[in-house]
Design an enzyme around this catalytic site. Structure first.
Site, PDB file in Angstrom:
ATOM      1  N   LYS A  79      11.998  19.141  43.314  1.00 33.36           N
ATOM      2  CA  LYS A  79      12.982  20.179  42.978  1.00 33.36           C
ATOM      3  C   LYS A  79      14.189  19.504  42.347  1.00 33.36           C
ATOM      4  CE  LYS A  79      15.560  23.992  45.118  1.00 33.36           C
ATOM      5  NZ  LYS A  79      15.796  24.759  46.355  1.00 33.36           N
ATOM      6  N   SER A 164      15.244  29.724  46.159  1.00 32.00           N
ATOM      7  CA  SER A 164      15.597  29.052  44.934  1.00 32.00           C
ATOM      8  C   SER A 164      14.530  28.046  44.461  1.00 32.00           C
ATOM      9  CB  SER A 164      16.938  28.342  45.082  1.00 32.00           C
ATOM     10  OG  SER A 164      16.867  27.357  46.078  1.00 32.00           O
ATOM     11  N   SER A 188      14.968  29.396  50.888  1.00 38.63           N
ATOM     12  CA  SER A 188      14.532  28.959  49.567  1.00 38.63           C
ATOM     13  C   SER A 188      13.271  28.128  49.488  1.00 38.63           C
ATOM     14  CB  SER A 188      15.668  28.173  48.899  1.00 38.63           C
ATOM     15  OG  SER A 188      16.735  29.058  48.626  1.00 38.63           O
TER      16      SER A 188
END
Lengths: 500, 486, 100
Positions: A79, A164, A188
């Site tokens: 990420k 997210s 997330s």
């Protein structure tokens, strides 16, 4: 259709590499092609194929010598919130244009030390703020799943992958990475895992180091793995977790062998069913799936018990005070002076104001303003302190529950994935996506989402297991039983229907 | 209360009320929350960790030694040590504050109420209360004069540990403020927790000044920020108090504001910041946990503290018999006190005190150096005192020997031998010298015997000259008297 | 709590984010909505509980006083949009001049 190497999950790939059925280089090459093929999903901000091949070759050498490390040759997506040394790190934001960190985050360093291979930096909601991956400067990510057209005439709009960690989830679900790292501040990791039909684990607070992870809300940020199976999550967590003296909030506790904890035996465990985990307008099918989950666990010898978490409905508003408050302070460093975007100004303050106005997207700006407000003179007690008191009550609710049960079972999200653009006008509607995930962040408890079934539209739905602090082993064990019972073998249209 | 410190105004007397906030840089190898070095004077941005520069994902970890230094200082201030304290973020934007917040302590500082005792010029002692001491990060340095349109930023100092020491508004004059700062600086140097070097910025002062008619409530105060010498603090107070008095006597009111001391013009003027009232939005730093101290550890620090100036002074007075004024001078700097103690060991303390505060200080002043660079060591000075005490050399000539010691660093015994300054104690030789002088001055002898007593001193002077000052004075007196009588 | 334009402008100034005139009203509405929503916390009786700033239960860990970092101005200055040299590898960050 496929004996493709990318169809193998982490455990399978690991075993195949160890048995030398294929090389790490071959595996990585397959994934490099898969990453290219997945470009329509926009799951990656930066691809790092050359570095991946170099890492794969090093893994092959170790494997040939019989010195294989736990994740040798396993291609993963990172990420883009994790700082990777010398590699563009953006946090999905314009304000970090061009930022190449001179350091590596603790968690990714551990993964590289374990032999994993970096495919690239995964897309995300800007600064991890969002539940749809539609706020990234680099554009929205598409969920590899689409509504099944036989069931729902005509609606083939692209869907959000959740957020997210939307890029991470989409990459894993589209078989463009074996596994990925995510972060979970309000849900997330778990919510995108649920939307994309994969496993997402938020460990206990402090279990994985936050050093080198771009901070959103310091007391709520949790780095964690996103994988295809529960076993894979156990393997990843073991490599990612561990006390870090560079992070003062890192837990000084040893890391167990999580894989070894997957005994499949949950007899006599008491499973709490928190009856407040219901949202207005939640589709009935989620309630049904939840009951099905409880039934699966009962069949495996556990005992579902109705419990109450009386303050849980206040978790979301408390979160939306605490997280923005911490974020408003954490994001003050993005000012055009030492890294990233700078918009010149006549004066210093003008430079700050123009840089931050241009560099931050609308959602980030919203949260920074809310956060600044709730900390400001005259409002601190009424908002921030109040929210932290409610947080204490929620933690007490969980503590009381865990005197009666060993873990909790709940839905992960109040819906399946929705269409890109569908919720963008109403921030509060977007916030409500996190209603089932946020409580575990406030209390710092480990929680996992496991794909358990499909919605009427053929979209994945996840179930969530929440455990006691530092009992990731227990949570994983229960999750694997669910996974076994659910037999979720579905693949997203993006893979099954032929790739681009 | 003493009214002689007050300002005489048209509407009556005005009392100046002063509170000081001292920022003292902690003596440590590394910074408060990072592993970068703290040394002064390095090339810009070479002592900066990504943590200090607030790079994305960086986190603070506290330096145990800095905590220790703060606790030791608290103990030296006779203050409450708070076993649990909390770090808060103080949020504001400035280029030398990379994170956009300073890690500080707001509601729960590590040290609470304490005191500093001032030795006033009239010999009295005055106690000034300390409100608190807390730990916080120093900011970097902004240079506004290197470029016409740019400010340059050096983060070497960003993150260095500071102790902020806050006094109650108990000070009533610029003079008192000066005495307070010197005492505080001395204390910190005794403790080894701050070097007190205001030139290098390791100790800086924010000065809060207000005025009022005696007996009235406190007036509105102004804060004069970042004053970096004791002299400037005193000047700033004098100016600001008068400014406020004039303002009030003209019917105006004092606006609470932050000001700077303009060294060149000797005035204070308002700071030109856009936002006068900062809203710092303090909240507990979520990257840190509460600081919890073990009482046994704190006690261990207390037991290991060096002897502090007030205690040392009292001991010099009671055990060594020194007058309080002399004792005060000797303890003002730890280096002086330690020097003195080595000289005085096994000797007459008063003699040691006189030599240190007299000839030694004069020599150091003349050379423009501190006692740490003294060309005369405590052992050498002690040896000189011994030579006087055992009669080898007269007190008068010893001064000359000392001057030579200061100039060359040589041992006193060597100088005495080389210059042949040994005191003459041979009665025969002295008697012969006396006889020679009296014979030469026979007419004056007659005058003396007729009653002109003042001539005695003349005879002594002549005898000392004849013996190049080396005759033992006591023997001269004894023999001269005998001979004059006969 | 309803925020007015002036408050939004003030908050934006504290946060150093430039807002256009036209944005003030819509933002005020949006932020007011969010604040109204979070104010449901007032329904909760929190008189008996202390604020919980962290779930990490342990006490603050401390590190040794050793120099372990720094001496790398290239790493510190390498990402800066604007710098000024000072000799060797060292240098300054450069920003628009601040007037005090």
């Amino acid at each position: 259709m496929t004996h493709s190497l990318t169809a193998l999950d982490l455990a399978e790939a690991r075993d195949g590499l160890t048995a030398r059925k294929f090389s790490a280089r071959e595996l990585t090459e397959s994934y490099i092609r898969a990453v290219e093929g997945a470009r329509p999903l926009n799951a990656f901000i930066t691809e790092t194929p050359e570095r991946a091949l170099t890492m794969a070759e090093a893994a092959d050498q170790r494997l040939a010598r019989g010195e294989g490390r736990p994740l040798d040759g396993i291609p993963i997506a990172v990420k883009d919130l994790y700082c990777t040394k010398g590699v563009l790190t953006t946090a999905g934001s314009h304000i970090l244009d061009g930022f190449r960190p001179p350091y590596e985050s603790t968690v990714t360093e551990k993964l590289w030390q374990a032999g994993a291979v970096m495919l690239g930096k995964a897309n995300l909601d800007e600064f991890a703020m969002g539940s749809s991956n539609t706020t990234s400067w680099y554009g929205p990510v598409e969920n590899p799943w689409r509504k099944q057209s036989e069931r729902h005439s005509g609606d083939n709009r692209p869907l959000v992958p959740g957020g997210s960690s939307g890029g991470s989830a989409a990459a894993v679900a589209a078989h463009a990475a074996v596994a990925a790292t995510g972060t979970d501040t309000g849900g997330s990791i778990r919510q995108p895992a649920s939307y994309c039909g994969i496993v997402g684990l938020k460990p206990s607070y402090g279990r994985c180091s936050r050093w080198g992870v771009v901070a959103y809300a310091s007391s709520l940020d949790h780095p964690g793995p996103m994988t295809r199976t529960v076993r894979d999550a156990a393997i990843m967590l073991r490599a990612m977790a561990g006390h870090d003296p560079k992070d003062s909030t890192s837990a000084p506790v040893p890391v167990p062998d999580y894989e070894a904890a997957l005994t499949g035996d949950i007899r006599r465990l008491r499973i709490g069913i928190p009856h407040e985990y219901r949202a207005d307008g939640m589709p009935g099918e989620i309630e049904v799936l939840w009951q099905q989950g409880a039934e699966w666990l009962r069949e495996a010898g556990a005992e579902p018990v109705e419990i109450s978490l009386p303050h849980i409905k206040y978790a979301l508003p408390a979160y939306y005070i605490i997280a923005p408050a911490e974020a408003s302070s954490n994001l003050a460093r993005y000012d055009g002076v030492r890294f990233g975007l700078r918009v010149e100004g006549e004066s210093l303050d003008e430079m700050y104001e123009l840089t931050r106005a241009a560099g931050f997207g609308a959602e980030v700006r919203r949260r920074v303003l809310i956060g600044t407000y709730v900390l400001s003179a005259g409002y601190y007690d009424a908002y921030y302190l109040k929210a932290q008191r409610v947080r204490a009550l929620i933690a007490q609710d969980f503590a009381a529950a865990f005197e009666r049960v060993d873990c909790l079972l709940a839905p992960t999200a109040p819906s399946a994935a929705f269409a890109i653009g569908e919720q963008s006008d109403d921030p509060i509607a977007m916030y409500l996506n996190d209603v089932f995930t946020v409580p575990a962040n406030l209390a710092g408890l480990p929680a996992i989402s496991v794909p358990a079934g499909l919605s009427a539209d053929g979209l994945p739905l996840g179930l969530q297991v929440i455990g006691r602090a530092f009992d990731e082993a227990g949570v994983l064990r229960v999750a694997e039983v669910l996974e076994t019972a659910a037999q979720f073998r579905h693949l997203p249209a993006f893979i099954a229907g032929g790739r681009g | 209360m003493s009214t002689d410190r007050m300002i005489e105004g048209r509407t009556g007397k005005w009392e100046t009320v002063i509170g000081l906030e001292v920022h003292a840089q902690i003596v440590s190898q590394a910074k408060l929350f990072s592993g970068a070095a703290t040394e002064f004077g390095a090339e810009p941005n070479t002592q900066v960790s990504p943590v200090d520069a607030a790079f994305p994902g960086m986190l603070p970890v506290i330096n145990r030694h800095c905590v220790e230094q703060a606790v030791k200082t608290g103990l030296g201030l006779d203050a409450e040590i708070n076993l649990t304290s909390v770090f808060d973020r103080k949020n504001y934007f400035y280029p030398d504050l990379p994170a956009g917040y300073q890690i500080s302590q707001y509601l729960q500082p590590v040290v609470g109420h304490g005191r500093v005792v001032l030795d006033m010029p009239d010999g009295s002692a005055r106690e000034i209360a300390i409100t608190r001491l807390h730990l916080e990060q120093d900011a970097g340095k902004s240079l506004h004069d290197q470029h016409p349109s740019l400010t340059y930023v050096d983060l070497n100092r960003a993150g260095v540990g500071l102790m902020e020491i806050v006094s109650e508004p108990d000070l009533r004059s610029a003079e008192e403020a000066g005495i307070f700062l010197r005492k505080l600086r001395s204390l910190l140097r005794y403790l080894g927790t701050c070097d007190g070097n205001m030139d290098e910025g390791s100790m800086r002062c924010d000065v809060n000044v207000s005025v009022r008619h005696p007996g009235e409530p406190y007036g509105t105060r102004c804060e004069i920020k970042n004053v970096n010498s004791v002299r400037y603090v005193m000047q700033a107070i004098e100016y600001e108090a008068r400014r406020q008095v004039e303002l009030l006597e003209d019917g105006g009111s004092v606006v609470q504001q932050t000001r700077l001391f303009d060294v060149g013009h000797g005035v204070t003027r308002p700071m030109r910041s856009k936002e006068e009232a900062h809203d710092y939005r303090y909240f507990p730093d979520p990257d840190l946990l509460p600081l919890v101290l073990d009482p046994a550890w704190v006690e261990g620090l207390r037991v290991a503290l060096p002897e502090l100036p007030d205690v040392k002074k009292a001991r010099f007075v009671s055990a060594l018999g020194l007058p309080p004024d002399d004792a005060a001078v000797l303890v003002a700097e730890q280096a002086t006190a330690l020097f003195f103690e080595r000289v005085a060991a096994g000797r007459d303390a008063k003699a040691a005190a006189n030599w240190v505060t007299g000839d030694l200080f004069a020599a150091l002043n003349r050379l423009g150096i501190g006692i740490e660079q003294s060309p005369v060591s405590p052992e050498q000075l002690g040896a000189l005192i011994d030579l006087i005490a055992n009669g080898t050399i007269s007190g008068r000539l010893a001064k000359d020997v000392f001057a030579e010691m200061a100039a060359t660093g040589a041992d006193p015994a060597a100088i005495v031998e080389k210059k042949g300054l040994r005191q003459v104690t041979d009665e025969t030789a002295i008697a012969a010298a006396i006889d020679a002088v009296l014979a030469r001055e026979a007419d004056k002898v007659a005058e003396y015997q007729a009653g002109r007593d003042k001539l005695y001193g003349f005879f002594v002077g002549q005898i000392m000259r004849a013996t190049q000052g080396k005759a033992n004075p006591a023997l001269v007196n004894q023999l001269l008297k005998q001979k004059l009588i006969s | 709590m309803a925020l007015d334009r002036a408050t939004v402008a003030h908050i934006a100034s504290l946060a150093r984010i430039r807002l256009a005139e036209a944005e003030l009203e819509p933002l005020a509405n949006e932020l007011s909505q969010i604040l109204n929503w979070v104010e449901q916390l007032n329904e909760v009786d929190t008189s008996a509980v202390a604020p919980m700033a962290s779930v990490a239960a342990s006490r603050l860990p401390m590190r040794e006083d050793r120099v372990t970092d720094g001496d790398s101005p290239e790493a510190i200055l390498g990402n800066a949009p604007r710098t000024a040299p000072s000799g060797g590898k060292a240098g300054f960050f450069a920003v628009p001049k601040v007037v005090e």
